[in-house]
Motif scaffolding. Sequence first.
Motif, PDB file in Angstrom:
ATOM      1  N   HIS A  55       0.832  -1.210   0.000  1.00 41.83           N
ATOM      2  CA  HIS A  55       0.000   0.000   0.000  1.00 41.83           C
ATOM      3  C   HIS A  55       0.867   1.261   0.000  1.00 41.83           C
ATOM      4  O   HIS A  55       0.717   2.149   0.836  1.00 41.83           O
ATOM      5  CB  HIS A  55      -0.932  -0.015   1.209  1.00 41.83           C
ATOM      6  CG  HIS A  55      -2.045   0.991   1.112  1.00 41.83           C
ATOM      7  ND1 HIS A  55      -2.156   2.052   1.980  1.00 41.83           N
ATOM      8  CD2 HIS A  55      -3.066   1.112   0.232  1.00 41.83           C
ATOM      9  CE1 HIS A  55      -3.215   2.784   1.658  1.00 41.83           C
ATOM     10  NE2 HIS A  55      -3.785   2.229   0.600  1.00 41.83           N
ATOM     11  N   SER A  56       1.771   1.348  -0.972  1.00 39.50           N
ATOM     12  CA  SER A  56       2.724   2.451  -1.015  1.00 39.50           C
ATOM     13  C   SER A  56       3.005   2.870  -2.450  1.00 39.50           C
ATOM     14  O   SER A  56       2.739   2.124  -3.401  1.00 39.50           O
ATOM     15  CB  SER A  56       4.038   2.061  -0.322  1.00 39.50           C
ATOM     16  OG  SER A  56       3.834   1.834   1.061  1.00 39.50           O
ATOM     17  N   VAL A  57       3.576   4.073  -2.580  1.00 35.33           N
ATOM     18  CA  VAL A  57       3.949   4.631  -3.877  1.00 35.33           C
ATOM     19  C   VAL A  57       5.430   4.978  -3.831  1.00 35.33           C
ATOM     20  O   VAL A  57       5.868   5.763  -2.978  1.00 35.33           O
ATOM     21  CB  VAL A  57       3.116   5.888  -4.200  1.00 35.33           C
ATOM     22  CG1 VAL A  57       3.616   6.552  -5.477  1.00 35.33           C
ATOM     23  CG2 VAL A  57       1.639   5.539  -4.334  1.00 35.33           C
ATOM     24  N   ILE A  58       6.186   4.386  -4.742  1.00 36.84           N
ATOM     25  CA  ILE A  58       7.624   4.637  -4.837  1.00 36.84           C
ATOM     26  C   ILE A  58       7.897   5.375  -6.147  1.00 36.84           C
ATOM     27  O   ILE A  58       7.579   4.862  -7.224  1.00 36.84           O
ATOM     28  CB  ILE A  58       8.445   3.334  -4.799  1.00 36.84           C
ATOM     29  CG1 ILE A  58       7.972   2.412  -3.666  1.00 36.84           C
ATOM     30  CG2 ILE A  58       9.936   3.646  -4.689  1.00 36.84           C
ATOM     31  CD1 ILE A  58       8.181   2.957  -2.301  1.00 36.84           C
ATOM     32  N   LEU A  59       8.471   6.560  -6.072  1.00 33.94           N
ATOM     33  CA  LEU A  59       8.687   7.366  -7.262  1.00 33.94           C
ATOM     34  C   LEU A  59       9.993   7.010  -7.966  1.00 33.94           C
ATOM     35  O   LEU A  59      10.813   6.238  -7.459  1.00 33.94           O
ATOM     36  CB  LEU A  59       8.646   8.855  -6.906  1.00 33.94           C
ATOM     37  CG  LEU A  59       7.247   9.493  -6.880  1.00 33.94           C
ATOM     38  CD1 LEU A  59       6.367   8.870  -5.811  1.00 33.94           C
ATOM     39  CD2 LEU A  59       7.325  10.999  -6.669  1.00 33.94           C
ATOM     40  N   GLU A  60      10.193   7.599  -9.117  1.00 38.06           N
ATOM     41  CA  GLU A  60      11.248   7.224 -10.055  1.00 38.06           C
ATOM     42  C   GLU A  60      12.649   7.296  -9.429  1.00 38.06           C
ATOM     43  O   GLU A  60      12.991   8.223  -8.703  1.00 38.06           O
ATOM     44  CB  GLU A  60      11.189   8.128 -11.280  1.00 38.06           C
ATOM     45  CG  GLU A  60      12.106   7.728 -12.403  1.00 38.06           C
ATOM     46  CD  GLU A  60      11.854   8.506 -13.682  1.00 38.06           C
ATOM     47  OE1 GLU A  60      12.605   8.309 -14.649  1.00 38.06           O
ATOM     48  OE2 GLU A  60      10.906   9.316 -13.711  1.00 38.06           O
ATOM     49  N   SER A  61      13.442   6.270  -9.743  1.00 39.51           N
ATOM     50  CA  SER A  61      14.873   6.194  -9.405  1.00 39.51           C
ATOM     51  C   SER A  61      15.145   6.131  -7.909  1.00 39.51           C
ATOM     52  O   SER A  61      16.267   6.403  -7.468  1.00 39.51           O
ATOM     53  CB  SER A  61      15.642   7.372 -10.030  1.00 39.51           C
ATOM     54  OG  SER A  61      15.516   7.360 -11.440  1.00 39.51           O
ATOM     55  N   ALA A  62      14.150   5.767  -7.115  1.00 37.51           N
ATOM     56  CA  ALA A  62      14.378   5.575  -5.684  1.00 37.51           C
ATOM     57  C   ALA A  62      15.084   4.243  -5.437  1.00 37.51           C
ATOM     58  O   ALA A  62      14.993   3.314  -6.240  1.00 37.51           O
ATOM     59  CB  ALA A  62      13.058   5.620  -4.923  1.00 37.51           C
ATOM     60  N   GLU A  63      15.794   4.160  -4.307  1.00 32.93           N
ATOM     61  CA  GLU A  63      16.442   2.925  -3.882  1.00 32.93           C
ATOM     62  C   GLU A  63      16.052   2.644  -2.430  1.00 32.93           C
ATOM     63  O   GLU A  63      16.175   3.509  -1.570  1.00 32.93           O
ATOM     64  CB  GLU A  63      17.956   3.028  -3.976  1.00 32.93           C
ATOM     65  CG  GLU A  63      18.487   3.110  -5.399  1.00 32.93           C
ATOM     66  CD  GLU A  63      20.008   3.054  -5.439  1.00 32.93           C
ATOM     67  OE1 GLU A  63      20.629   2.836  -4.369  1.00 32.93           O
ATOM     68  OE2 GLU A  63      20.572   3.220  -6.531  1.00 32.93           O
ATOM     69  N   VAL A  64      15.566   1.425  -2.188  1.00 33.32           N
ATOM     70  CA  VAL A  64      15.259   0.981  -0.824  1.00 33.32           C
ATOM     71  C   VAL A  64      15.982  -0.338  -0.638  1.00 33.32           C
ATOM     72  O   VAL A  64      15.638  -1.352  -1.248  1.00 33.32           O
ATOM     73  CB  VAL A  64      13.741   0.812  -0.610  1.00 33.32           C
ATOM     74  CG1 VAL A  64      13.455   0.420   0.839  1.00 33.32           C
ATOM     75  CG2 VAL A  64      12.997   2.100  -0.962  1.00 33.32           C
ATOM     76  N   LEU A  65      16.983  -0.334   0.219  1.00 36.74           N
ATOM     77  CA  LEU A  65      17.896  -1.467   0.328  1.00 36.74           C
ATOM     78  C   LEU A  65      17.938  -1.992   1.758  1.00 36.74           C
ATOM     79  O   LEU A  65      18.191  -1.233   2.705  1.00 36.74           O
ATOM     80  CB  LEU A  65      19.310  -1.056  -0.107  1.00 36.74           C
ATOM     81  CG  LEU A  65      19.423  -0.323  -1.459  1.00 36.74           C
ATOM     82  CD1 LEU A  65      20.870   0.064  -1.727  1.00 36.74           C
ATOM     83  CD2 LEU A  65      18.883  -1.189  -2.583  1.00 36.74           C
ATOM     84  N   GLY A  66      17.667  -3.287   1.913  1.00 35.16           N
ATOM     85  CA  GLY A  66      17.853  -3.951   3.189  1.00 35.16           C
ATOM     86  C   GLY A  66      16.792  -3.646   4.232  1.00 35.16           C
ATOM     87  O   GLY A  66      16.996  -3.928   5.415  1.00 35.16           O
ATOM     88  N   ILE A  67      15.654  -3.093   3.829  1.00 29.64           N
ATOM     89  CA  ILE A  67      14.582  -2.811   4.798  1.00 29.64           C
ATOM     90  C   ILE A  67      13.766  -4.087   4.976  1.00 29.64           C
ATOM     91  O   ILE A  67      12.827  -4.356   4.241  1.00 29.64           O
ATOM     92  CB  ILE A  67      13.686  -1.660   4.311  1.00 29.64           C
ATOM     93  CG1 ILE A  67      14.520  -0.434   3.976  1.00 29.64           C
ATOM     94  CG2 ILE A  67      12.640  -1.316   5.367  1.00 29.64           C
ATOM     95  CD1 ILE A  67      15.205   0.187   5.153  1.00 29.64           C
ATOM     96  N   GLN A  68      14.123  -4.880   5.952  1.00 36.32           N
ATOM     97  CA  GLN A  68      13.464  -6.164   6.153  1.00 36.32           C
ATOM     98  C   GLN A  68      12.175  -6.043   6.961  1.00 36.32           C
ATOM     99  O   GLN A  68      11.441  -7.010   7.100  1.00 36.32           O
ATOM    100  CB  GLN A  68      14.450  -7.127   6.818  1.00 36.32           C
ATOM    101  CG  GLN A  68      15.662  -7.399   5.934  1.00 36.32           C
ATOM    102  CD  GLN A  68      16.695  -8.269   6.621  1.00 36.32           C
ATOM    103  OE1 GLN A  68      16.546  -8.624   7.776  1.00 36.32           O
ATOM    104  NE2 GLN A  68      17.747  -8.608   5.892  1.00 36.32           N
ATOM    105  N   GLN A  69      11.903  -4.880   7.513  1.00 36.98           N
ATOM    106  CA  GLN A  69      10.623  -4.624   8.139  1.00 36.98           C
ATOM    107  C   GLN A  69       9.640  -4.152   7.062  1.00 36.98           C
ATOM    108  O   GLN A  69      10.040  -3.635   6.016  1.00 36.98           O
ATOM    109  CB  GLN A  69      10.750  -3.561   9.228  1.00 36.98           C
ATOM    110  CG  GLN A  69      11.460  -4.060  10.481  1.00 36.98           C
ATOM    111  CD  GLN A  69      12.940  -4.297  10.252  1.00 36.98           C
ATOM    112  OE1 GLN A  69      13.604  -3.491   9.622  1.00 36.98           O
ATOM    113  NE2 GLN A  69      13.444  -5.422  10.753  1.00 36.98           N
ATOM    114  N   ARG A  70       8.380  -4.307   7.321  1.00 35.82           N
ATOM    115  CA  ARG A  70       7.371  -3.954   6.323  1.00 35.82           C
ATOM    116  C   ARG A  70       7.209  -2.435   6.222  1.00 35.82           C
ATOM    117  O   ARG A  70       7.039  -1.751   7.221  1.00 35.82           O
ATOM    118  CB  ARG A  70       6.039  -4.606   6.660  1.00 35.82           C
ATOM    119  CG  ARG A  70       4.918  -4.231   5.699  1.00 35.82           C
ATOM    120  CD  ARG A  70       3.745  -5.161   5.815  1.00 35.82           C
ATOM    121  NE  ARG A  70       4.110  -6.512   5.368  1.00 35.82           N
ATOM    122  CZ  ARG A  70       3.240  -7.503   5.227  1.00 35.82           C
ATOM    123  NH1 ARG A  70       1.957  -7.305   5.503  1.00 35.82           N
ATOM    124  NH2 ARG A  70       3.638  -8.696   4.817  1.00 35.82           N
TER     125      ARG A  70
END
Length: 357
Positions: free
Chosen positions: A307-322
Amino acid sequence: MKALILSGGKGTRLRPLTYTGAKQLVPVANKPILWYGIEALVNAGVYDIGIIISPETGGEIQKKTGDGSRFGANITYILQENPDGLAHAVKIARPFLGDSSFVMYLGDNLIADDLSQYLDEFTTKNLDALILLRKVSNPSAFGVATINDYGEVLELVEKPKYPQSNLALVGIYFFSPEIHNSIETLKPSARGELEITDAIQSLLLSKKLVSARKLQNWWLDTGKKDDLLEANRIILDTNLSAENLGSIEEKSQIIGRVKIGKNTRIINSTIRGPVIIGENCYLENCFIGPYSSIADNVKLTETDLEHSVILESAEVLGIQQRIVDSVIGQRTKIHLALKRPKAVSFMIGDDSQIELI
């Protein structure tokens, strides 16, 4: 018939996301909010469109949206130096509008109804104004209409302290050229703006033909994060078709309606639709839950998202929590260096860097 889309303003309710960009270009299901309005107008047969822009974000809107040819429209951009009200926007657009009737459309609004039915009624009945209404729980935050049993408008008040009804004005209006005469007589409101509700009230006092119709389906003003996420949910729920133009690799699982763009790689991940993922993305060891939109060139690893929106060229690394109920801006980088047991929720503007340690 012409159209005027208002796409100026400072987007204060969506900050920090709109410190660096136009709120009307924030994507819903990977398409700028503004474009839904343009498409709705074109589908109703209105092709000559003026877009009101601000000095801060006008260049970005022009670059992204272009001359209208991609929509089958002809777009003219009109600069509003200061956000002095909706009626002021109509006033400065007079050279573009001329003596034509027009649709005024607030660029951060989304509706499900087909505009054609309202345009037909406006034209057939030779109205001077047709306004669209929707019941709301907090009418004092909107322009409010009082109507009779025949849909005739009795009174309009902008953000009343003590509302006489719960019918809010949706940000879509149909006007004859008579509205210009009303605007010429307006004085700024207590907010220092020329209010379109005052202009329509002036039409009423002049015994012009003003009518109202209640929307049959949903309406959303996407000026806040929760409204943006709700719009994303509804569009994914109602409009998304499954399509895979990417590469699904190594024990990945796709469940439900999922749309994946070109050159996107999905490795050892589960995606449960409805979900849309753009082009040139990289996802590894991820769970992407329902009602998520991921724009082009995004990289996600070890990430649990819903239930989220991730915009262009973002990086999300190693977030093991929801990650839930989040909007993450363009080129943002989020890195988690230590496991924690709780879910996280973000509203992050463009070009941010966040490290959770």
